[in-house]
Design a protein around this motif. Sequence first.
Motif, short mmCIF file in Angstrom:
data_model
loop_
_atom_site.label_atom_id
_atom_site.label_comp_id
_atom_site.label_asym_id
_atom_site.label_seq_id
_atom_site.Cartn_x
_atom_site.Cartn_y
_atom_site.Cartn_z
N MET A 74 -77.23 -47.06 75.47
CA MET A 74 -76.34 -46.49 75.00
C MET A 74 -75.47 -47.23 73.99
N GLN A 75 -74.94 -46.61 72.88
CA GLN A 75 -73.90 -47.41 71.95
C GLN A 75 -72.81 -47.67 72.30
N ASP A 76 -72.02 -48.95 71.99
CA ASP A 76 -71.00 -49.70 72.44
C ASP A 76 -69.95 -48.65 71.34
N LEU A 77 -68.65 -48.27 72.18
CA LEU A 77 -67.76 -47.54 71.42
C LEU A 77 -66.60 -48.59 70.89
N THR A 78 -66.87 -49.80 71.14
CA THR A 78 -65.72 -50.65 70.63
C THR A 78 -65.83 -50.74 69.18
N GLY A 79 -64.36 -50.59 68.71
CA GLY A 79 -64.36 -50.43 67.23
C GLY A 79 -64.65 -48.99 66.49
N LYS A 80 -65.12 -48.11 67.22
CA LYS A 80 -65.64 -47.03 66.68
C LYS A 80 -64.12 -46.25 66.40
N VAL A 81 -64.34 -45.45 65.14
CA VAL A 81 -63.17 -44.93 64.74
C VAL A 81 -63.31 -43.22 64.84
N ALA A 82 -62.29 -42.42 65.52
CA ALA A 82 -62.50 -41.07 65.81
C ALA A 82 -61.04 -40.62 65.47
N VAL A 83 -61.45 -39.33 65.07
CA VAL A 83 -60.33 -38.30 64.70
C VAL A 83 -60.51 -37.33 65.63
N LYS A 105 -78.93 -29.13 61.24
CA LYS A 105 -80.14 -29.08 60.35
C LYS A 105 -79.79 -29.92 59.07
N GLU A 106 -78.63 -29.45 58.54
CA GLU A 106 -78.16 -29.97 57.15
C GLU A 106 -77.80 -31.59 57.36
N LEU A 107 -77.13 -32.02 58.14
CA LEU A 107 -76.98 -33.37 58.37
C LEU A 107 -77.83 -34.22 58.99
N GLY A 108 -78.75 -33.73 59.55
CA GLY A 108 -79.69 -34.71 60.49
C GLY A 108 -80.16 -35.72 59.61
N PRO A 109 -80.66 -35.32 58.24
CA PRO A 109 -81.44 -36.25 57.47
C PRO A 109 -80.46 -37.52 56.96
N ASP A 110 -79.18 -37.21 57.10
CA ASP A 110 -78.17 -38.24 57.07
C ASP A 110 -77.85 -39.15 58.07
N SER A 137 -71.72 -37.72 75.22
CA SER A 137 -72.56 -37.36 74.17
C SER A 137 -72.48 -38.36 73.20
N PHE A 138 -71.36 -38.97 72.78
CA PHE A 138 -70.92 -39.63 71.47
C PHE A 138 -71.65 -41.07 71.98
N ALA A 139 -71.64 -41.45 73.23
CA ALA A 139 -72.18 -42.96 73.45
C ALA A 139 -73.71 -42.80 73.59
N GLN A 140 -74.34 -41.77 73.33
CA GLN A 140 -75.77 -42.04 73.53
C GLN A 140 -76.27 -42.72 72.07
N HIS A 141 -77.46 -43.21 72.33
CA HIS A 141 -77.98 -44.15 71.27
C HIS A 141 -77.99 -43.38 69.99
N PRO A 142 -77.55 -43.98 68.73
CA PRO A 142 -77.40 -43.29 67.50
C PRO A 142 -78.68 -42.22 67.19
N GLY A 150 -73.40 -43.14 56.58
CA GLY A 150 -73.85 -44.51 56.57
C GLY A 150 -73.31 -45.21 57.80
N ARG A 151 -72.63 -44.34 58.79
CA ARG A 151 -72.28 -44.96 59.92
C ARG A 151 -73.29 -44.79 60.98
N PRO A 152 -73.74 -45.71 61.76
CA PRO A 152 -74.72 -45.46 62.90
C PRO A 152 -73.94 -44.72 64.20
N GLY A 153 -74.86 -43.83 64.38
CA GLY A 153 -74.28 -42.94 65.48
C GLY A 153 -73.04 -42.02 65.20
N ALA A 154 -72.74 -41.88 63.95
CA ALA A 154 -71.70 -41.00 63.62
C ALA A 154 -71.92 -39.44 64.22
N MET A 155 -70.89 -38.75 64.40
CA MET A 155 -71.23 -37.54 65.12
C MET A 155 -69.84 -36.47 64.79
N ILE A 156 -70.06 -35.20 64.55
CA ILE A 156 -69.13 -34.04 64.64
C ILE A 156 -69.31 -33.55 66.07
#
Length: 244
Positions: free
Chosen positions: A3-12, A170-175, A222-227, A130-136
């Motif tokens: 699982m990804q560490d959420l320390t320092g992650k920025v969320a809106v 589908k649009e953002l998966g490649p990014d 869901s957000f804490a899953q591996h990138p 460019g942010r590993p694990g980024a999510m909407i």
Amino acid sequence: MKMQDLTGKVAVITGASSGIGEAAARLLVEEGAKVVLAARRKERLDALVEELGDSATAIGCDVGDPGEVTALFEAVRERFGGLDLLFNNAGMGVNGPFADSKPEDWKTQIDANLYGVLYCSQAAIPLLRGRPGAMISSVSSVGGRYGIAGWSVYNATKFAVVGFHDALRKELGPDGIRVSVIEPGAVWTEWGHNVSEEAMRERRATVDALTAEDVAQALVYSFAQHPRVLVEEILVRPVKQIAP
């Protein structure tokens, strides 16, 4: 996978002044994230920031206003330089037969539930790249899959949210940007715009309603899953509703 560490992650978090948004803010801060709280009720956001401390920032924003949304994400860019999670949570519903409904109420629901998601998602994308694990991640509803009498326009907005995310994923998966939808059943929140607290309480007791914290847990899971791992859709229901 780890699982990804959420320390320092920025969320809106939109709709952060109460309910699911407020619960999500608390839980993300517990996990070490920095949260930007957005809602129209700035005084409630300020009170939550007092509780959460330096990890939280409050910005008054009506997500249905594109100018205010632009200002929100410009502030995020200036302060943090990027973004790891957009949680589209703001939303509302107006109950009643469609035949008796008012166009101004249609607009209010569409602005909050659909345009808010569109405006915020588009503004967030450049900050997520460019942010590993980024999510909407966005809150839809079981009402985005099944129509419910008395909630026709609300249903229409939530069906649209589901379809939008299916294409956006589908649009953002490649990014490397993950796109997830949370679809709760009944939740104890202030969501019903013209429904009395007594009626909401009676209905939610009947269906064993979820708490805001239940839905917030689904977001963090869901957000804490591996990138490289995407939880596309999360249907959140109480165990009693699915037990034999």
